[in-house]
Scaffold this active site. Structure first.
Site, PDB file in Angstrom:
ATOM      1  N   HIS A 129      36.565  25.713 -25.809  1.00 49.24           N
ATOM      2  CA  HIS A 129      36.164  27.346 -25.002  1.00 49.24           C
ATOM      3  C   HIS A 129      36.758  28.288 -25.016  1.00 49.24           C
ATOM      4  CE1 HIS A 129      32.773  28.400 -23.239  1.00 49.24           C
ATOM      5  NE2 HIS A 129      34.150  28.646 -21.644  1.00 49.24           N
ATOM      6  N   GLU A 180      36.901  29.821 -28.543  1.00 55.55           N
ATOM      7  CA  GLU A 180      34.607  30.262 -29.063  1.00 55.55           C
ATOM      8  C   GLU A 180      34.612  31.398 -28.029  1.00 55.55           C
ATOM      9  OE1 GLU A 180      30.830  30.335 -25.980  1.00 55.55           O
ATOM     10  OE2 GLU A 180      31.688  28.580 -26.248  1.00 55.55           O
ATOM     11  N   HIS A 181      36.177  32.006 -26.968  1.00 56.81           N
ATOM     12  CA  HIS A 181      36.064  33.637 -25.855  1.00 56.81           C
ATOM     13  C   HIS A 181      36.990  34.424 -27.213  1.00 56.81           C
ATOM     14  CE1 HIS A 181      33.746  33.139 -22.500  1.00 56.81           C
ATOM     15  NE2 HIS A 181      34.305  32.015 -22.737  1.00 56.81           N
TER      16      HIS A 181
END
Length: 92
Positions: free
Chosen positions: A36, A39-40
């Site tokens: 995640h 993703e950022h």
């Protein structure tokens, strides 16, 4: 690298996507959130496209962007009017 083109002529837009074969299932035991975090990072920019520049371009073209993380992959995409696909592929 795999390139997939799926025509859909129902609307005059294209969706350009980059998929990474790294998802939450790939996080090491006891360390969740790494995929995640990747993703950022996709929104942080590059030397060629500083943070916010690419997002502003997409907005100026009337497009949308986002990213998502699954068990098996992390993906980033832009949806823009079809005449701007080349620009997404050059800049993204």
């Amino acid at each position: 690298m795999n390139i997939v083109v799926i025509p859909d002529r129902r609307a005059p837009v294209v969706t350009h996507m980059v998929w990474y074969r790294n998802g939450s299932a790939d996080d090491p035991p006891g360390k969740s959130g790494i995929a995640h975090f990747l993703e950022h990072l996709m929104f942080k920019g590059t030397e060629k496209n500083p943070q916010g520049h690419f997002s502003e371009l997409i907005a100026d073209l009337g497009g949308q962007e986002n990213a998502f993380t699954s068990n098996d992959y992390t993906a980033y995409f832009q949806r823009v009017p079809k005449e701007h696909l080349r620009r997404m592929m050059q800049t993204g």
